[in-house]
Design an enzyme around this catalytic site. Structure first.
Site, PDB file in Angstrom:
ATOM      1  N   LYS A 195       0.859  -1.192   0.000  1.00 53.41           N
ATOM      2  CA  LYS A 195       0.000   0.000   0.000  1.00 53.41           C
ATOM      3  C   LYS A 195       0.891   1.236   0.000  1.00 53.41           C
ATOM      4  O   LYS A 195       1.631   1.485   0.962  1.00 53.41           O
ATOM      5  CB  LYS A 195      -0.910  -0.015   1.226  1.00 53.41           C
ATOM      6  CG  LYS A 195      -1.873   1.158   1.325  1.00 53.41           C
ATOM      7  CD  LYS A 195      -2.743   0.996   2.562  1.00 53.41           C
ATOM      8  CE  LYS A 195      -3.732   2.126   2.712  1.00 53.41           C
ATOM      9  NZ  LYS A 195      -4.583   1.956   3.912  1.00 53.41           N
ATOM     10  N   LYS A 248      -2.131  -1.513  -3.922  1.00 50.00           N
ATOM     11  CA  LYS A 248      -2.940  -0.293  -3.853  1.00 50.00           C
ATOM     12  C   LYS A 248      -2.020   0.928  -3.926  1.00 50.00           C
ATOM     13  O   LYS A 248      -1.072   1.002  -3.139  1.00 50.00           O
ATOM     14  CB  LYS A 248      -3.729  -0.293  -2.541  1.00 50.00           C
ATOM     15  CG  LYS A 248      -4.610   0.922  -2.320  1.00 50.00           C
ATOM     16  CD  LYS A 248      -5.338   0.839  -0.977  1.00 50.00           C
ATOM     17  CE  LYS A 248      -6.216   2.072  -0.785  1.00 50.00           C
ATOM     18  NZ  LYS A 248      -6.896   2.056   0.521  1.00 50.00           N
TER      19      LYS A 248
END
Length: 326
Positions: A195, A248
């Site tokens: 992330k 992400k």
């Protein structure tokens, strides 16, 4: 002159269909839903046209639509009425996402419910853990027990998949241990272990009301300039017991999705984040791009190696798939 005839396999729609390398199905889609504790609300997020904050008492209608469209999985994000320094609403067994999960499983037991395991929506400071007062940074090790409590409360509520997004070191190992010790060995972990500290998250923070009140999240989320760092995170999470890996954001990180695919046999999940959604939605609505660009973006994620896609476009994509626009 002799040359290759590549166009032979592009001569008709049926020809193109049978040689197609990648496609998108409804099974690939995970739809995010923002649930609020405040009653009788269905409010469009200003920065995310077509995306709503929805109260529990109005959630049934949304779930019916999702299932009717053929979406197999949803992920809930909660917006509580009250927040505090320790994010106690995150691990309240009657908390907002826990109640949303219970309602969904009562309505449609077969619908896969994923719960986001983080604290930023529940802390009054907007960070993903407990703040160390001396350093004014998130205290990694003090945050882990609260994340475990959150994951266990979500499993008790009926979550099919736990998706920890906090980016604390050791979070997968501790959550796996906590789930196992509480009789939830069968519950998989979908780790947000890759992330990045991205500027594409802005609209999400409007929807989840989780903007940090000070500083940023760069001490725990990844530097967008780094590539090998993703493989270190992948290696750690696999070793600690992750069952799926999220990358992400997605569109600016397709190279990372491919790296992860080449290095792992775990199911890979691309998160088509809020900023990516809003840019594309606005461009389509203004007539700058054709709506088919949405499918093109999803296929780029599949081509990069993603098995599943978390996307706010899931409803639109189901309608496109029904029309054969894939």
């Amino acid at each position: 002159m002799k040359f290759d005839r590549h166009r032979r396999l592009r001569s008709s729609q049926f020809m193109r269909d049978i040689v197609r390398e990648n496609s998108l199905s409804k099974n690939d889609l995970i739809y995010p839903i923002f649930v609020v504790e405040e009653p009788d609300i269905k409010k469009e997020v200003p920065s995310m046209k077509g995306v709503f904050q929805i109260s529990l008492n109005r959630l049934e209608e949304e779930i019916h639509e999702v299932v009717k469209l053929g979406i197999k999985s949803v992920i809930f994000f909660g917006v509580p009425n009250e927040k505090d320094a320790l994010g106690t609403g995150a691990y309240d067994e009657n908390g907002i996402v826990q109640e949303a999960c219970k309602l969904s499983k009562k309505l449609y037991p077969e619908l896969l419910v994923i719960l986001d395991t983080c604290m930023c929506e529940y802390t009054d400071h907007g960070h993903c853990g407990v703040i160390n007062e001396e350093t004014q940074d998130v205290d990694n090790d003090r945050s882990l027990p609260l994340l475990v409590k959150t994951a266990v409360s979500q499993a008790k509520a009926g979550a099919d998949i736990i998706a920890p997004s906090n980016m604390m070191d050791g979070f997968v190992a501790e959550i796996r241990k906590g789930l196992d010790e509480n009789g939830f060995e069968h519950i998989p972990i979908m780790s947000y272990g890759i992330k990045y500290a991205s500027k594409f998250y802005g609209p999400f923070r409007d929807a989840a009301e989780s903007t940090p009140s000070f500083g940023d999240r760069r001490t725990y989320q990844m530097d967008p300039a780094n590539r090998r760092d993703a493989l270190r995170e992948l290696e750690s999470d696999e070793r600690e017991g992750a069952d799926m890996m999220i990358v992400k954001p997605a569109l600016s990180y397709l190279d990372i999705i491919r790296d992860v695919r080449n290095s792992s046999n775990l199911p890979i999940v691309a998160y088509n984040v809020s900023g990516e959604y809003s840019m594309t939605r606005n461009a389509v609505d203004q007539g700058l791009l054709d709506e088919e660009v949405i499918m093109e973006q999803m296929l780029s994620m599949k081509r990069a190696g993603a098995d599943l896609i978390i996307t706010y476009f899931a409803k639109d994509l189901c309608k496109m798939i029904d029309k054969g626009e894939n």
